[in-house]
Enzyme design. Structure first.
Site, short mmCIF file in Angstrom:
data_model
loop_
_atom_site.label_atom_id
_atom_site.label_comp_id
_atom_site.label_asym_id
_atom_site.label_seq_id
_atom_site.Cartn_x
_atom_site.Cartn_y
_atom_site.Cartn_z
N GLY A 21 -59.55 42.04 -12.81
CA GLY A 21 -59.19 41.33 -11.57
C GLY A 21 -60.04 40.28 -11.09
N HIS A 22 -60.74 39.53 -12.05
CA HIS A 22 -61.73 38.42 -11.89
C HIS A 22 -61.20 37.34 -11.18
CE1 HIS A 22 -59.71 36.92 -15.45
NE2 HIS A 22 -60.10 35.54 -15.03
N GLY A 24 -59.08 37.36 -8.76
CA GLY A 24 -58.62 37.67 -7.11
C GLY A 24 -59.81 37.18 -6.11
N VAL A 26 -61.72 39.30 -4.43
CA VAL A 26 -62.66 40.23 -4.70
C VAL A 26 -63.52 39.76 -6.02
CG1 VAL A 26 -63.62 42.64 -4.72
CG2 VAL A 26 -61.97 41.93 -3.07
N GLY A 27 -62.54 39.79 -7.10
CA GLY A 27 -63.20 39.65 -8.52
C GLY A 27 -64.09 38.31 -8.56
N SER A 117 -59.92 51.14 0.17
CA SER A 117 -59.50 50.45 1.18
C SER A 117 -59.87 51.26 2.42
CB SER A 117 -58.23 49.77 1.24
OG SER A 117 -57.78 49.27 2.63
N SER A 118 -60.39 50.82 3.63
CA SER A 118 -60.39 51.47 4.92
C SER A 118 -59.13 52.28 5.03
CB SER A 118 -61.00 50.76 6.00
OG SER A 118 -59.94 49.53 6.00
N CYS A 119 -57.77 51.67 4.71
CA CYS A 119 -56.64 52.13 5.23
C CYS A 119 -56.32 53.47 4.38
CB CYS A 119 -55.48 51.32 4.90
SG CYS A 119 -55.18 51.06 3.13
N TYR A 146 -49.94 51.86 -0.23
CA TYR A 146 -51.03 51.38 -1.05
C TYR A 146 -52.38 52.65 -0.66
CZ TYR A 146 -55.07 48.33 -1.34
OH TYR A 146 -56.21 47.73 -1.66
N LYS A 150 -54.26 54.27 -3.50
CA LYS A 150 -55.73 53.93 -3.69
C LYS A 150 -56.64 55.68 -3.56
CE LYS A 150 -56.55 49.68 -4.33
NZ LYS A 150 -57.41 49.55 -5.69
N ASN A 175 -61.39 45.34 6.27
CA ASN A 175 -60.49 44.07 5.91
C ASN A 175 -61.41 43.06 5.53
OD1 ASN A 175 -58.72 45.83 7.59
ND2 ASN A 175 -57.56 44.04 7.92
N HIS A 189 -52.85 38.73 4.63
CA HIS A 189 -53.72 39.59 5.50
C HIS A 189 -53.70 38.55 6.62
CE1 HIS A 189 -55.04 42.14 2.08
NE2 HIS A 189 -54.62 43.05 3.09
N ARG A 219 -59.75 44.95 14.37
CA ARG A 219 -59.94 45.02 12.96
C ARG A 219 -61.65 44.89 12.73
NH1 ARG A 219 -56.17 47.28 13.02
NH2 ARG A 219 -54.27 47.04 11.97
O1 GFB Z 1 -54.59 41.90 7.77
P1 GFB Z 1 -53.17 42.66 8.25
O2 GFB Z 1 -52.00 42.23 7.60
O3 GFB Z 1 -53.51 44.29 7.76
O4 GFB Z 1 -52.80 42.74 9.74
P2 GFB Z 1 -53.79 45.68 8.55
C1 GFB Z 1 -54.01 42.96 10.75
C2 GFB Z 1 -53.29 42.98 11.92
O5 GFB Z 1 -53.09 41.39 12.24
C3 GFB Z 1 -52.08 43.57 12.39
C4 GFB Z 1 -51.83 41.20 13.02
O6 GFB Z 1 -52.09 44.18 13.77
C5 GFB Z 1 -50.99 42.38 12.58
O7 GFB Z 1 -50.03 42.39 13.36
N1 GFB Z 1 -51.41 39.86 12.72
C6 GFB Z 1 -51.14 38.73 13.66
C7 GFB Z 1 -51.00 39.37 11.59
N2 GFB Z 1 -50.69 37.81 13.31
C8 GFB Z 1 -50.63 38.16 11.79
C9 GFB Z 1 -50.18 37.40 10.69
O8 GFB Z 1 -49.59 36.23 10.81
N3 GFB Z 1 -49.94 37.86 9.63
C10 GFB Z 1 -50.52 39.14 9.26
N4 GFB Z 1 -50.59 39.79 8.10
N5 GFB Z 1 -51.00 39.98 10.34
C11 GFB Z 1 -53.93 45.96 5.91
C12 GFB Z 1 -52.99 46.97 4.99
O9 GFB Z 1 -53.59 46.25 6.98
O10 GFB Z 1 -55.22 46.33 5.75
C13 GFB Z 1 -53.53 46.88 3.43
O11 GFB Z 1 -51.61 46.51 5.01
C14 GFB Z 1 -55.05 46.94 3.38
O12 GFB Z 1 -52.91 47.94 2.84
C15 GFB Z 1 -55.72 46.14 4.60
O13 GFB Z 1 -55.55 48.23 3.66
C16 GFB Z 1 -57.28 46.13 4.44
O14 GFB Z 1 -55.07 45.63 8.78
O15 GFB Z 1 -52.85 46.14 9.34
#
Ligand code: GFB
Length: 329
Positions: A21-22, A24, A26-27, A117-119, A146, A150, A175, A189, A219
């Site tokens: 995964g170089h 990406g 993280v990679g 992942s923390s999830c 996911y 994991k 995150n 994300h 977060r």
């Molecule tokens: O980063 P994110 O998608 O992942 O969202 P999670 C974090 C928070 O940001 C959530 C809010 O509460 C979203 O509702 N948010 C606000 C947004 N605006 C936005 C936007 O425009 N886009 C996105 N994506 N979010 C992930 C997991 O969870 O964490 C993965 O789905 C992984 O599997 C990762 O584990 C570390 O923190 O909610």
């Protein structure tokens, strides 16, 4: 010192280290971190090796004989991608983990580092979340596929250690964000998604920026090069079964984060919260005291990291504009 920490570090000098995964986020950060380690970094692109194909993975590993593997390859995405593609998140992550972990055993790889992942932790775990919270409760539904894939990978790494004595270790990052992130409004994300949205909103002169959810969830963010330094540290100094949490320890609400991103990008309008979009888990800050006590600490603050990430975004966006202009001429 906690169990699994080595008094004499494993030397990476002269080792053949495969960063799966170089390409990406993280990679590529792991490759940057390994640049100072006098090792040989092995990489193979996705079009030459599909990690979901067992026979191909085995053949590639037999031919290239890595000494060490950093398993940074995964199907990842934000809350939107997790909701839209749960089958892909299960399938791809289960296949990648099974193929690379079993292949590492079959090829006699000296050390493997698996990334979770923390999830993976239950949504109601006590905070900050320690590794022993694993499997003690229900998972957050927005990323269950996911998380389960994991958890299977991390448990598999532990099983190969228990049954075969393999030096397979696992790290659980919070995150992440930074250079090489995925910029895609529905699948990213939160940081890359907000950066992209704020950049476009500033360019158009919009009055408001739409933020998913209530803005209340908290977060914990870590700049990806801080994670990469932690992973190299773990390769050298850790040889235990328990997953190691890697986080900054600092929490920020999504609302406050959105304001920071807007400031970095130069968007001066207001924020609106779109509560038709999911919040996900409310809090998931991890207890990363084990690796911090052992000697790793994050170096890049969120303010500094957001600036660096935005510079990377602009470089990428400028590249795209230039390509489009060349194509038109
Ligand atoms: O980063 P994110 O998608 O992942 O969202 P999670 C974090 C928070 O940001 C959530 C809010 O509460 C979203 O509702 N948010 C606000 C947004 N605006 C936005 C936007 O425009 N886009 C996105 N994506 N979010 C992930 C997991 O969870 O964490 C993965 O789905 C992984 O599997 C990762 O584990 C570390 O923190 O909610």
């Amino acid at each position: 010192m906690d169990e699994g920490w080595l008094r004499a570090p494993l030397s990476l000098a002269g080792k053949r280290i495969w960063v799966a995964g170089h390409a990406g986020m993280v990679g590529s950060a792991v490759c940057r971190a390994l640049a100072g380690e006098s090792c040989e970094v092995l990489m193979v692109s996705r079009d030459r090796l599909d990690l979901r194909e067992q026979a191909d993975v085995r053949a590639w590993m037999k031919a290239h004989r890595p000494d060490v593997i950093v398993l940074a390859a995964a199907r990842v995405g934000g809350i939107g991608a997790n909701a839209a593609y749960p089958a892909d998140f299960y399938h791809d992550n289960l296949m990648i983990s099974a193929n690379v972990i079993h292949g590492a055993y079959a090829c006699g790889v000296e050390k493997l580092l698996f990334l979770g992942s923390s999830c993976i932790y239950p949504k109601d775990a006590d905070l900050p979340i320690a590794p022993d919270a694993l499997l003690r409760g229900v998972l957050e539904p927005t990323n269950e596929a996911y998380a389960l894939a994991k958890i299977a990978g991390l448990k598999m790494a532990q099983a190969y250690r228990a049954q075969h004595g393999c030096d397979f270790i696992s790290a659980m990052p919070c995150n992440l964000y930074g250079p090489g992130d995925r910029y895609d409004l529905r699948g990213s994300h939160v940081i890359p998604a907000l950066m992209m949205k704020a950049h476009e909103a500033a360019r158009r002169g919009d009055d408001v920026l739409s933020v998913w959810g209530s803005g209340a969830p908290l977060r914990e963010f870590l700049y990806v090069d801080d994670l990469a330094a932690a992973l190299v540290f773990l390769l050298k100094y850790y040889s235990g079964s328990a997953p190691v949490n890697v986080g900054s320890g600092d929490e920020i609400s999504i609302g406050d984060l959105a304001r920071k991103v807007a400031d970095v990008v130069g968007f001066r309008g207001g924020l609106v919260f779109d509560c038709s979009q999911p919040d996900g888990v409310y809090r998931k800050v991890m207890d990363s005291s084990v690796i911090k006590k052992a000697g790793w600490l994050p170096q890049i603050s969120l303010d500094c990291g957001l600036g660096l990430a935005y510079a990377d975004f602009c470089q990428m966006a400028f590249g795209e504009i230039k390509t489009a202009a060349v194509a038109e001429s």
